[in-house]
Design a protein around this motif. Structure first.
Motif, PDB file in Angstrom:
ATOM      1  N   VAL A  73     -19.450 -34.902 -53.179  1.00  6.54           N
ATOM      2  CA  VAL A  73     -18.932 -34.536 -51.861  1.00  6.54           C
ATOM      3  C   VAL A  73     -20.124 -34.303 -50.942  1.00  6.54           C
ATOM      4  CG1 VAL A  73     -17.474 -32.968 -50.549  1.00  6.54           C
ATOM      5  CG2 VAL A  73     -16.937 -33.449 -52.950  1.00  6.54           C
ATOM      6  N   LEU A  74     -20.244 -35.096 -49.901  1.00  5.09           N
ATOM      7  CA  LEU A  74     -21.391 -35.031 -48.998  1.00  5.09           C
ATOM      8  C   LEU A  74     -21.071 -34.149 -47.786  1.00  5.09           C
ATOM      9  CD1 LEU A  74     -22.379 -38.815 -49.054  1.00  5.09           C
ATOM     10  CD2 LEU A  74     -23.000 -37.001 -50.665  1.00  5.09           C
ATOM     11  N   ARG A  75     -22.062 -33.992 -46.926  1.00 12.27           N
ATOM     12  CA  ARG A  75     -21.861 -33.234 -45.688  1.00 12.27           C
ATOM     13  C   ARG A  75     -21.222 -34.087 -44.590  1.00 12.27           C
ATOM     14  NH1 ARG A  75     -27.629 -30.040 -44.825  1.00 12.27           N
ATOM     15  NH2 ARG A  75     -27.682 -28.964 -46.849  1.00 12.27           N
ATOM     16  N   SER A  76     -21.149 -35.360 -44.812  1.00 10.41           N
ATOM     17  CA  SER A  76     -20.859 -36.298 -43.732  1.00 10.41           C
ATOM     18  C   SER A  76     -19.425 -36.807 -43.676  1.00 10.41           C
ATOM     19  CB  SER A  76     -21.791 -37.511 -43.866  1.00 10.41           C
ATOM     20  OG  SER A  76     -21.700 -38.072 -45.167  1.00 10.41           O
ATOM     21  N   LEU A 126     -23.427 -29.573 -41.227  1.00  9.33           N
ATOM     22  CA  LEU A 126     -22.252 -30.363 -41.597  1.00  9.33           C
ATOM     23  C   LEU A 126     -21.662 -31.052 -40.371  1.00  9.33           C
ATOM     24  CD1 LEU A 126     -19.513 -29.315 -44.123  1.00  9.33           C
ATOM     25  CD2 LEU A 126     -18.875 -30.373 -41.958  1.00  9.33           C
ATOM     26  N   ALA A 127     -21.585 -30.321 -39.262  1.00  5.58           N
ATOM     27  CA  ALA A 127     -21.026 -30.900 -38.034  1.00  5.58           C
ATOM     28  C   ALA A 127     -21.852 -32.093 -37.568  1.00  5.58           C
ATOM     29  CB  ALA A 127     -20.960 -29.832 -36.938  1.00  5.58           C
ATOM     30  N   GLY A 164     -20.568 -35.826 -37.461  1.00 10.92           N
ATOM     31  CA  GLY A 164     -20.281 -36.218 -36.087  1.00 10.92           C
ATOM     32  C   GLY A 164     -19.031 -35.548 -35.541  1.00 10.92           C
ATOM     33  N   VAL A 165     -18.831 -34.273 -35.909  1.00 14.02           N
ATOM     34  CA  VAL A 165     -17.641 -33.530 -35.479  1.00 14.02           C
ATOM     35  C   VAL A 165     -18.073 -32.178 -34.920  1.00 14.02           C
ATOM     36  CG1 VAL A 165     -16.174 -34.633 -37.204  1.00 14.02           C
ATOM     37  CG2 VAL A 165     -17.316 -32.456 -37.754  1.00 14.02           C
ATOM     38  N   ASP A 201     -21.046 -34.395 -28.799  1.00 13.87           N
ATOM     39  CA  ASP A 201     -21.879 -33.200 -28.881  1.00 13.87           C
ATOM     40  C   ASP A 201     -21.411 -32.309 -30.024  1.00 13.87           C
ATOM     41  OD1 ASP A 201     -23.683 -31.196 -28.333  1.00 13.87           O
ATOM     42  OD2 ASP A 201     -22.488 -30.306 -26.723  1.00 13.87           O
ATOM     43  N   PRO A 202     -21.785 -32.650 -31.288  1.00 13.10           N
ATOM     44  CA  PRO A 202     -21.359 -31.825 -32.423  1.00 13.10           C
ATOM     45  C   PRO A 202     -21.842 -30.388 -32.273  1.00 13.10           C
ATOM     46  CG  PRO A 202     -22.293 -33.900 -33.179  1.00 13.10           C
ATOM     47  CD  PRO A 202     -22.594 -33.803 -31.709  1.00 13.10           C
TER      48      PRO A 202
END
Length: 326
Positions: free
Chosen positions: A160-163, A236-237, A241-242, A307-308
């Motif tokens: 499980v990645l951060r992305s 993580l954000a 890209g969130v 703009d995460p």
């Protein structure tokens, strides 16, 4: 002929402070080319490497005396537990389980041998919690104690990645958060209570079973909280890209933290939001129904609109920074 410098834009006289964390990491990662065996390189809690048909997880961490621990605050066994825990937690954050570690120790020549042996016993006790073995290491002389650990593990499922977080998902946390920061605040003022917080600073208790459980439940992104909830969620954000919005009312603020905050004139919730070294896990899931029992929902994933960021009840917070792995 020597290879061309891949970071010509970095001035030779630039300092770490000039470049900042992410600038230094970007310059470092540009130097190291990744081979075909690298599935996930620098930037997550652990690297993911291919070995034949198996994926291997690898991570490293450092602890430096008087930067990460003080001998008058922590016994040698405490330092051993903590050094092991922060590395085991990196594998946990990928949804995996550690199985092997190496330990490098740099120590002063006049350090009692008993300190080194007690450190090793504490390290071994922490590794035993996940069934991991210490398979080697190195010992050298230094002016202060430095601990360098490399951990190796595996995942039963894909890491499980951060992305992988997507807008519309929920954010959930497993484990204690803010306790170690509360203990540090107490120790910094010369006190030793509340004892539970002091012990949390000395020996974190990562939720080792929660990482694989999150992977089994379909977690889309995950990391361990070593530098603070807001700061690590910012990583993580950006990776996904969130944006992420936390609900202040959903955060667990135990009575001991409230007592410390009252005694120091601070906000106990700030310890939860910005405190590090508890090594809790934070993960994103498709819906609240998918969140495993060890986790509790504390926020939601939003569209970043270019703009995460991480907010609390919709408001930006200064604590959304922190260091990351390279």
């Amino acid at each position: 002929m020597a290879p061309a410098d891949p970071t010509p834009s970095v001035p030779r006289d630039a300092t770490l402070a000039d470049l900042g964390e992410f600038g230094v990491i970007e310059a470092l990662t540009a130097i190291f080319e990744q081979g075909d065996h690298v599935d996930v390189g620098p930037g997550d809690d652990a690297a993911v490497l291919w070995c034949d048909d198996d994926q291997v997880l690898v991570s490293s961490d450092l602890m430096v005396q008087d930067r990460h621990f003080r001998r008058d605050w922590s016994e040698a066994a405490d330092v051993g537990h903590r050094a092991a825990a922060q590395n085991l937690s990196d594998i946990n954050a990928m949804g995996g389980r550690a199985h092997s570690l190496t330990v490098g120790l740099a120590v002063p020549a006049d350090l009692p041998v008993a300190w080194v042996l007690d450190f090793a016993r504490g390290f071994a006790e922490e590794c035993a919690l996940v069934g991991a073995s210490v398979v080697g290491g190195d010992l050298t002389r230094a002016d202060a104690i430095v601990v360098a650990v490399t951990v190796i593990g595996r995942c039963r499922l894909d890491p499980v990645l951060r992305s992988g977080a997507e807008p519309g998902e929920v954010v959930a946390i497993a484990g204690r958060q803010g306790w170690a920061a509360g203990g540090l605040a107490v120790l910094s003022r010369g006190f030793r209570s509340p004892r539970a917080l002091v012990e949390a600073h000395r020996r974190p208790q990562p939720p080792y079973d929660a990482g694989p459980a999150a992977a089994d439940a379909g977690a889309t992104a995950m990391l361990d909280v070593s530098d603070g909830l807001l700061g690590d969620l910012a990583h993580l954000a950006r990776a996904s890209g969130v944006s992420i919005d936390l609900e202040r009312a959903a955060l667990d603020v135990p009575e001991a933290l409230q007592a410390v905050a009252a005694a120091t004139g601070s906000d106990p919730t700030e310890l939860v939001l910005t405190g590090g070294d508890d090594h809790s896990l934070v993960a994103t899931f498709g819906s609240a129904d998918e969140v495993p029992a060890a986790f509790r929902v504390i926020g939601r994933v939003l569209a970043a609109d270019g703009d995460p960021r991480v907010t609390v009840d919709g408001v930006a917070h200064e604590g959304a920074g922190g260091w990351t792995h390279f």
